[in-house]
Design an enzyme around this catalytic site. Structure first.
Site, short mmCIF file in Angstrom:
data_model
loop_
_atom_site.label_atom_id
_atom_site.label_comp_id
_atom_site.label_asym_id
_atom_site.label_seq_id
_atom_site.Cartn_x
_atom_site.Cartn_y
_atom_site.Cartn_z
CB CYS A 73 -0.91 0.00 1.23
SG CYS A 73 -2.03 1.43 1.27
CB CYS A 77 -1.72 4.27 7.79
SG CYS A 77 -2.89 4.77 6.49
CB CYS A 80 -0.82 0.31 8.08
SG CYS A 80 -1.38 -1.01 6.98
CB CYS A 117 -15.13 -8.08 6.47
SG CYS A 117 -16.58 -7.81 7.51
CB CYS A 148 -18.28 -6.01 5.01
SG CYS A 148 -17.48 -4.48 5.57
CB CYS A 208 -18.48 -0.80 8.36
SG CYS A 208 -17.39 -1.52 9.62
NE ARG A 280 -17.45 -6.14 13.35
CZ ARG A 280 -17.89 -5.50 12.26
NH1 ARG A 280 -17.13 -4.62 11.66
NH2 ARG A 280 -19.09 -5.77 11.78
#
Length: 333
Positions: A73, A77, A80, A117, A148, A208, A280
């Site tokens: 990616c 972040c 991450c 998901c 999802c 979400c 969640r």
């Protein structure tokens, strides 16, 4: 890290120059912070009252998360391990094929999951990626599961195409409060996240969206994250609250861990401010004791990710979760 430009959100009540939400907000940040300041027992009692008003007291919705495209990616972040900016040992992989995803979804269904998901490590998918993901969505829906996805930023057209494929929920977390955002991510702005959520809503999908705590933020900033979510119109139907999983090689590795009771407080405040949402208990559960997880359920958490892995980090396995549910008298929703 370079401070990113923070754009004032358009999908929530705007703040004044001092960062305070006006009184018209359903949940001004001062009111949210006041919840955090309540005595612990009072806060949990109030959260449990709200929870029982809107949901069966001892039911928990089960979701399973599968990484369908791991690593590589371009975002930075700070939490991450899939970012190309950090050396974490995560190797970039290709998008999984339909048969692999369908097999994983079938296994999840057999273990009690009602929602499947799929996560892909993209900044924003290309149109050709959306076509492939749409096929995966259809394969999951064929099994009778809710579907999802979390794929990064979406255009309006991409959101519509996923909705047409049958996608029920789209996950796009705000991560943290606007004022803390630039310390965590510099490759996109807060407004980029809000725009994607608006496209998801316009397409008719369920939202979400939640965040991560334990990233060095203050309690006021935790309150700011919850205020952002709670003041959305409508607020998200699914709100994942993640406890930072520190991964060696990422900038946030080595931080002082968040006190577990502060995490429980965050769950309770989310429940009170978003009474009809599925709150969640997400990343970080593997590091939590059974007692802390039990307090989270008491505080109003009524959804979990379960299975042995969350994208690239560990998660309590199925048997341990079954044993915990039996101890607490919980059942799958």
């Amino acid at each position: 890290m370079t401070q990113a430009t923070v754009v004032q959100p358009v999908h929530v009540v705007r703040r004044d120059a001092a960062g305070a939400a006006p009184s018209a907000a359903r949940w001004p940040i001062d009111a949210v912070e006041a919840l955090f300041e309540l005595p612990f027992n009072d806060l949990l009692f109030r959260a449990q009252e709200v929870h029982r008003e809107h949901f069966p007291a001892n039911q928990v919705q089960l979701s399973t998360l599968l990484s369908i495209k791991t690593g590589g990616c371009p975002e930075d972040c700070a939490y991450c391990p899939q970012s190309v900016h950090y050396d974490t040992g995560v190797e970039a992989g290709k998008l999984l094929d339909v048969e692999a995803v369908k097999a994983a979804a079938q296994a999840a269904k057999e273990q009690g999951a009602t929602r499947f998901c799929m996560g892909a490590a993209w900044r924003a998918p290309k149109d050709r990626d959306i076509e492939k993901v749409a096929e995966l969505v259809r394969s999951v829906k064929d099994l009778g599961l809710e579907a999802c996805c979390t794929l990064g930023m979406l255009t309006e057209e991409q959101a519509r195409r996923l909705k047409d494929a049958g996608l029920d929920y789209y996950n796009h977390n705000l991560d943290t409060a606007p004022e803390a955002y630039g310390r965590i991510i510099t490759t996109r702005d807060y407004q980029d996240r809000l725009d994607t959520l608006e496209h998801v809503l316009a397409a008719g999908m369920h939202v979400c969206s939640g965040g991560i705590v334990g990233m060095g933020e203050s309690r006021r900033e935790r309150a700011g994250l919850i205020a952002q979510l709670a003041n959305m119109d409508p607020y998200p139907e699914s709100v994942p609250i993640n406890h930072l999983v520190q991964v060696e090689g990422t900038p946030l590795h080595g931080l002082e861990p968040l006190d577990p009771l502060e995490f429980v407080r965050t769950i309770a405040v989310a429940r009170i401010t978003m009474p009809k949402a599925r709150v969640r208990l997400s990343a970080g559960r593997q590091q939590m004791s059974e007692a802390v997880q039990a307090l989270c359920f008491l505080a109003g958490a009524n959804s979990i990710f379960y299975g042995d892995k969350l994208l690239t980090t560990g998660n309590p396995d199925w048997e341990r979760d079954q044993q915990l549910f039996a101890k607490l008298g919980l059942s799958a929703a």
